[in-house]
Design a protein around this motif. Structure first.
Motif, PDB file in Angstrom:
ATOM      1  N   GLU A  69       0.822  -1.219   0.000  1.00  0.00           N
ATOM      2  CA  GLU A  69       0.000   0.000   0.000  1.00  0.00           C
ATOM      3  C   GLU A  69       0.853   1.263   0.000  1.00  0.00           C
ATOM      4  O   GLU A  69       0.449   2.306  -0.514  1.00  0.00           O
ATOM      5  CB  GLU A  69      -0.902   0.040   1.249  1.00  0.00           C
ATOM      6  CG  GLU A  69      -1.988  -0.994   1.304  1.00  0.00           C
ATOM      7  CD  GLU A  69      -2.766  -0.853   2.607  1.00  0.00           C
ATOM      8  OE1 GLU A  69      -2.990   0.295   3.055  1.00  0.00           O
ATOM      9  OE2 GLU A  69      -3.135  -1.887   3.190  1.00  0.00           O
ATOM     10  N   PHE A  70       2.037   1.153   0.617  1.00  0.00           N
ATOM     11  CA  PHE A  70       2.911   2.318   0.776  1.00  0.00           C
ATOM     12  C   PHE A  70       4.023   2.354  -0.278  1.00  0.00           C
ATOM     13  O   PHE A  70       4.979   3.118  -0.163  1.00  0.00           O
ATOM     14  CB  PHE A  70       3.527   2.307   2.180  1.00  0.00           C
ATOM     15  CG  PHE A  70       2.507   2.421   3.286  1.00  0.00           C
ATOM     16  CD1 PHE A  70       2.085   3.669   3.733  1.00  0.00           C
ATOM     17  CD2 PHE A  70       1.945   1.291   3.860  1.00  0.00           C
ATOM     18  CE1 PHE A  70       1.136   3.773   4.743  1.00  0.00           C
ATOM     19  CE2 PHE A  70       0.997   1.392   4.868  1.00  0.00           C
ATOM     20  CZ  PHE A  70       0.589   2.648   5.314  1.00  0.00           C
ATOM     21  N   GLY A  71       3.889   1.509  -1.305  1.00  0.00           N
ATOM     22  CA  GLY A  71       4.888   1.474  -2.357  1.00  0.00           C
ATOM     23  C   GLY A  71       6.166   0.767  -1.961  1.00  0.00           C
ATOM     24  O   GLY A  71       7.225   0.982  -2.556  1.00  0.00           O
ATOM     25  N   LEU A  72       6.071  -0.100  -0.959  1.00  0.00           N
ATOM     26  CA  LEU A  72       7.243  -0.794  -0.431  1.00  0.00           C
ATOM     27  C   LEU A  72       7.141  -2.295  -0.704  1.00  0.00           C
ATOM     28  O   LEU A  72       6.077  -2.808  -1.048  1.00  0.00           O
ATOM     29  CB  LEU A  72       7.362  -0.552   1.076  1.00  0.00           C
ATOM     30  CG  LEU A  72       7.373   0.921   1.522  1.00  0.00           C
ATOM     31  CD1 LEU A  72       7.305   1.010   3.042  1.00  0.00           C
ATOM     32  CD2 LEU A  72       8.612   1.636   0.991  1.00  0.00           C
ATOM     33  N   LYS A  73       8.264  -2.974  -0.554  1.00  0.00           N
ATOM     34  CA  LYS A  73       8.288  -4.418  -0.730  1.00  0.00           C
ATOM     35  C   LYS A  73       8.791  -5.096   0.536  1.00  0.00           C
ATOM     36  O   LYS A  73       9.781  -4.663   1.120  1.00  0.00           O
ATOM     37  CB  LYS A  73       9.193  -4.799  -1.900  1.00  0.00           C
ATOM     38  CG  LYS A  73       8.670  -4.350  -3.269  1.00  0.00           C
ATOM     39  CD  LYS A  73       9.607  -4.787  -4.385  1.00  0.00           C
ATOM     40  CE  LYS A  73       9.066  -4.354  -5.743  1.00  0.00           C
ATOM     41  NZ  LYS A  73       9.963  -4.760  -6.859  1.00  0.00           N
ATOM     42  N   LYS A 384      -4.189  13.887   7.442  1.00  0.00           N
ATOM     43  CA  LYS A 384      -3.074  13.165   8.051  1.00  0.00           C
ATOM     44  C   LYS A 384      -3.431  11.682   8.228  1.00  0.00           C
ATOM     45  O   LYS A 384      -2.595  10.806   7.986  1.00  0.00           O
ATOM     46  CB  LYS A 384      -2.729  13.789   9.401  1.00  0.00           C
ATOM     47  CG  LYS A 384      -1.585  13.113  10.163  1.00  0.00           C
ATOM     48  CD  LYS A 384      -0.244  13.286   9.489  1.00  0.00           C
ATOM     49  CE  LYS A 384       0.903  12.627  10.257  1.00  0.00           C
ATOM     50  NZ  LYS A 384       1.172  13.287  11.544  1.00  0.00           N
ATOM     51  N   ALA A 385      -4.666  11.401   8.629  1.00  0.00           N
ATOM     52  CA  ALA A 385      -5.095  10.013   8.810  1.00  0.00           C
ATOM     53  C   ALA A 385      -5.030   9.254   7.493  1.00  0.00           C
ATOM     54  O   ALA A 385      -4.581   8.096   7.438  1.00  0.00           O
ATOM     55  CB  ALA A 385      -6.509   9.964   9.382  1.00  0.00           C
ATOM     56  N   ILE A 386      -5.450   9.891   6.405  1.00  0.00           N
ATOM     57  CA  ILE A 386      -5.415   9.249   5.089  1.00  0.00           C
ATOM     58  C   ILE A 386      -3.966   9.033   4.657  1.00  0.00           C
ATOM     59  O   ILE A 386      -3.604   7.974   4.143  1.00  0.00           O
ATOM     60  CB  ILE A 386      -6.183  10.087   4.061  1.00  0.00           C
ATOM     61  CG1 ILE A 386      -7.675  10.121   4.439  1.00  0.00           C
ATOM     62  CG2 ILE A 386      -6.004   9.525   2.659  1.00  0.00           C
ATOM     63  CD1 ILE A 386      -8.498  11.110   3.637  1.00  0.00           C
ATOM     64  N   ALA A 387      -3.110  10.046   4.887  1.00  0.00           N
ATOM     65  CA  ALA A 387      -1.692   9.927   4.532  1.00  0.00           C
ATOM     66  C   ALA A 387      -1.016   8.802   5.315  1.00  0.00           C
ATOM     67  O   ALA A 387      -0.134   8.110   4.789  1.00  0.00           O
ATOM     68  CB  ALA A 387      -0.977  11.251   4.784  1.00  0.00           C
ATOM     69  N   LEU A 388      -1.426   8.600   6.557  1.00  0.00           N
ATOM     70  CA  LEU A 388      -0.870   7.523   7.389  1.00  0.00           C
ATOM     71  C   LEU A 388      -1.393   6.151   6.975  1.00  0.00           C
ATOM     72  O   LEU A 388      -0.864   5.129   7.410  1.00  0.00           O
ATOM     73  CB  LEU A 388      -1.225   7.756   8.860  1.00  0.00           C
ATOM     74  CG  LEU A 388      -0.516   8.896   9.592  1.00  0.00           C
ATOM     75  CD1 LEU A 388      -1.104   9.058  10.987  1.00  0.00           C
ATOM     76  CD2 LEU A 388       0.978   8.641   9.679  1.00  0.00           C
ATOM     77  N   GLY A 389      -2.452   6.141   6.164  1.00  0.00           N
ATOM     78  CA  GLY A 389      -3.085   4.875   5.839  1.00  0.00           C
ATOM     79  C   GLY A 389      -3.945   4.365   6.971  1.00  0.00           C
ATOM     80  O   GLY A 389      -4.140   3.162   7.129  1.00  0.00           O
ATOM     81  N   GLU A 390      -4.473   5.289   7.785  1.00  0.00           N
ATOM     82  CA  GLU A 390      -5.295   4.939   8.950  1.00  0.00           C
ATOM     83  C   GLU A 390      -6.625   5.691   8.907  1.00  0.00           C
ATOM     84  O   GLU A 390      -6.926   6.529   9.763  1.00  0.00           O
ATOM     85  CB  GLU A 390      -4.548   5.289  10.246  1.00  0.00           C
ATOM     86  CG  GLU A 390      -3.223   4.572  10.441  1.00  0.00           C
ATOM     87  CD  GLU A 390      -3.389   3.119  10.843  1.00  0.00           C
ATOM     88  OE1 GLU A 390      -4.539   2.672  11.042  1.00  0.00           O
ATOM     89  OE2 GLU A 390      -2.363   2.426  10.971  1.00  0.00           O
ATOM     90  N   PRO A 391      -7.466   5.423   7.894  1.00  0.00           N
ATOM     91  CA  PRO A 391      -8.705   6.198   7.743  1.00  0.00           C
ATOM     92  C   PRO A 391      -9.883   5.708   8.569  1.00  0.00           C
ATOM     93  O   PRO A 391     -10.970   6.268   8.488  1.00  0.00           O
ATOM     94  CB  PRO A 391      -9.002   6.034   6.247  1.00  0.00           C
ATOM     95  CG  PRO A 391      -8.493   4.656   5.932  1.00  0.00           C
ATOM     96  CD  PRO A 391      -7.271   4.466   6.781  1.00  0.00           C
ATOM     97  N   GLU A 392      -9.671   4.644   9.369  1.00  0.00           N
ATOM     98  CA  GLU A 392     -10.765   4.081  10.166  1.00  0.00           C
ATOM     99  C   GLU A 392     -10.697   4.603  11.595  1.00  0.00           C
ATOM    100  O   GLU A 392      -9.746   4.311  12.324  1.00  0.00           O
ATOM    101  CB  GLU A 392     -10.692   2.549  10.169  1.00  0.00           C
ATOM    102  CG  GLU A 392     -10.797   1.909   8.799  1.00  0.00           C
ATOM    103  CD  GLU A 392     -12.187   2.015   8.206  1.00  0.00           C
ATOM    104  OE1 GLU A 392     -13.143   2.305   8.962  1.00  0.00           O
ATOM    105  OE2 GLU A 392     -12.331   1.820   6.990  1.00  0.00           O
ATOM    106  N   GLY A 393     -11.683   5.375  11.984  1.00  0.00           N
ATOM    107  CA  GLY A 393     -11.710   5.888  13.352  1.00  0.00           C
ATOM    108  C   GLY A 393     -12.701   7.025  13.480  1.00  0.00           C
ATOM    109  O   GLY A 393     -13.285   7.481  12.483  1.00  0.00           O
ATOM    110  N   MET A 394     -12.907   7.464  14.713  1.00  0.00           N
ATOM    111  CA  MET A 394     -13.802   8.608  14.943  1.00  0.00           C
ATOM    112  C   MET A 394     -13.482   9.266  16.273  1.00  0.00           C
ATOM    113  O   MET A 394     -12.902   8.645  17.177  1.00  0.00           O
ATOM    114  CB  MET A 394     -15.267   8.184  14.919  1.00  0.00           C
ATOM    115  CG  MET A 394     -15.692   7.314  16.090  1.00  0.00           C
ATOM    116  SD  MET A 394     -17.471   6.978  16.142  1.00  0.00           S
ATOM    117  CE  MET A 394     -18.129   8.573  16.610  1.00  0.00           C
ATOM    118  N   ILE A 395     -13.839  10.535  16.361  1.00  0.00           N
ATOM    119  CA  ILE A 395     -13.724  11.291  17.609  1.00  0.00           C
ATOM    120  C   ILE A 395     -15.093  11.847  17.946  1.00  0.00           C
ATOM    121  O   ILE A 395     -15.795  12.381  17.073  1.00  0.00           O
ATOM    122  CB  ILE A 395     -12.687  12.421  17.481  1.00  0.00           C
ATOM    123  CG1 ILE A 395     -11.289  11.817  17.337  1.00  0.00           C
ATOM    124  CG2 ILE A 395     -12.743  13.364  18.684  1.00  0.00           C
ATOM    125  CD1 ILE A 395     -10.170  12.829  17.193  1.00  0.00           C
TER     126      ILE A 395
END
Length: 464
Positions: A69-73, A384-395
């Motif tokens: 997902e992050f372009g890594l192997k 920032k959440a999307i950039a981190l690959g962490e779009p699941e959550g809520m406040i």
């Protein structure tokens, strides 16, 4: 042997006891601390710290699987459980050793042994060298708590584990049952599930994480199920049949009992206070359901005798114990002490996703008679959440509609255990919705969601 006199004796060197000792020494008291097992107590040695080290390893393992997902192997991804545990124990050992250094630095006299109250202002200590008689005008009991063992569900360290077994496991579970969905149960479920164990969580209440806001509990449940966990709510483990290589659990749901086979069971069904064999009852101390009854200043009702931390009741959190330790030391030395307000203590659970909260849930605020305004903001709306690959959550924020007071804040998602302190400070400073709205939050950060959740409560949300 001659009696040794001090201004303050602390029984127990966990995060409540050792902090009380340090603060007392800073304020000029001669201090002795007594510990029967490990400096740093359960928290540093077998609780807060080593579990976070384990969870960090599982978090990295999880991210390695997402490398593409992050372009890594990352090829041939795996883990060495012994090495993971070894790192965790090394972290715990490093911090425990640090407490010993702090005791020396602050000139606190350490007695490694078992303490018992021997009368007003007197403590006897049994050590491996014999016994010591100590005296002090003020005594703080900070002996903590231990895991609750339910009849029929007792740990054996082989197939049925308590938290200590789970921290230094004899094997990697393939099919795991976790009994109890509080912070301890969910953290171990998250760790072992991420490493590949087929994990089932059984909770007697009608939802997991029952002390959290209901919306947060439901959101977390969906995330856990996405990760492959099986969640059984309103369920009771009635019996465990043990064999050499498996455990058969009799689980009751909806009035029916079914048998399920597992190779490992973790019991995480609460704690009991370490009140036995201390001589508390002989001193006239009142004990209620294994916890010492105190007032808001941790006074037991016996002159000069205090109880702090887990032994003094909920919330059973290290940071609450530490704050009480400071408060008692300052009270003893005549400072203006500030009692701990349980509703202002944040709770943090380090599963994936993380969970954090402070103050009242929406339901509790309504039960107390508040007219509330509620705001919510999802991680998917934060850059920032999307950039981190962490779009699941809520406040989620809960305000008093009449005064603008922040009554509670509840979060689920990446790094929320760090974010929650912003709302804790806000409550401590008695900020209103207007203060929070007018605060400029840095971009791009996860903390922007804290701002948006406040704005949403008042119909002014921007990015949703």
């Amino acid at each position: 042997m001659a009696e040794k006199s001090f201004d303050l004796i602390v029984i127990g060197a966990g995060p409540g006891g050792y902090v009380a000792a340090i603060r007392g020494a800073q304020l000029g008291l001669s201090v002795a601390i007594i510990e029967r097992e490990h400096l740093g107590g359960i928290c540093l040695n077998w609780g807060c710290i080593p579990t976070k080290a384990l969870l960090r390893s599982s978090e990295v393992f999880h991210l390695m699987h997402r490398a593409k997902e992050f372009g890594l192997k990352a090829d041939n991804i795996g883990y060495d459980l012994d090495a993971v545990v070894k790192r965790s124990r090394k972290v715990a050992g490093q911090l425990s050793g640090g407490i010993g250094h702090l005791m020396k630095k602050n000139k606190v006299t350490v007695f490694m042994g078992t303490a018992k109250l021997a009368g007003k202002g007197k403590v006897s200590v049994k050590t491996d060298k014999g016994s010591e008689d100590l005296s002090a005008k003020n005594i703080v009991v900070a002996t903590g708590a231990r895991a609750r063992n339910l009849p029929g569900l007792e740990a054996d360290g082989k197939r049925v584990w308590m938290y200590k077994d789970a921290l230094d496991p004899p094997h990697m579970p393939k099919k795991l049952l976790v009994i109890g969905s509080g912070a301890i149960g969910i953290e171990f479920a998250s760790f072992y599930n991420t490493l590949g164990a087929e994990t089932t969580v059984v909770e007697v209440m009608d939802r997991i994480l029952p002390v959290e806001d209901e919306e947060i509990s439901k959101f977390a449940k969906k995330q856990f199920e996405k990760q492959g966990m099986k969640i059984m709510q309103k369920a009771v483990v009635k019996q465990l049949d043990r064999a050499a290589d498996k455990v058969t659990a009799h689980i009751e749901t909806g009035g029916k009992v079914e048998k399920h086979e597992f190779d490992t069971v973790i019991s995480a069904v609460g704690i009991v206070g370490n009140v036995e064999d201390l001589g508390l009852e002989d001193m006239g101390v009142k004990i209620d359901r294994t916890h010492v009854v105190t007032d808001e200043y941790c006074r037991t009702g016996v002159d000069g005798l205090y109880a702090i931390g887990d032994i003094a009741g909920a919330p059973w959190l290290a940071h609450k114990a530490s704050h009480e330790g400071v408060m008692v030391a300052e009270l003893i030395t005549g400072k203006h002490a500030h009692p701990v307000k349980p509703e202002s203590i944040a709770g943090c659970t380090y599963c994936h996703p993380q969970i954090a909260s402070v103050g009242y849930t929406e339901a509790k605020a309504k039960e107390l008679g508040f007219d509330v305004k509620v705001g919510r903001f999802p991680f998917i709306g934060n850059g920032k959440a999307i950039a981190l690959g962490e779009p699941e959550g809520m406040i989620k924020t809960v305000f008093d509609a009449k005064t603008g007071e922040l009554l509670g804040a509840h979060m689920v998602g990446a790094e929320v255990t760090e974010l929650i302190q912003g709302y804790v400070i806000g409550r401590q400073l008695e900020t209103t919705e207007e203060d929070l709205m007018n605060t400029v939050f840095p971009h791009p950060t996860l903390s922007e969601m804290m701002h948006e959740a406040v704005l949403d409560a008042y119909g002014q949300v921007i990015h949703m």
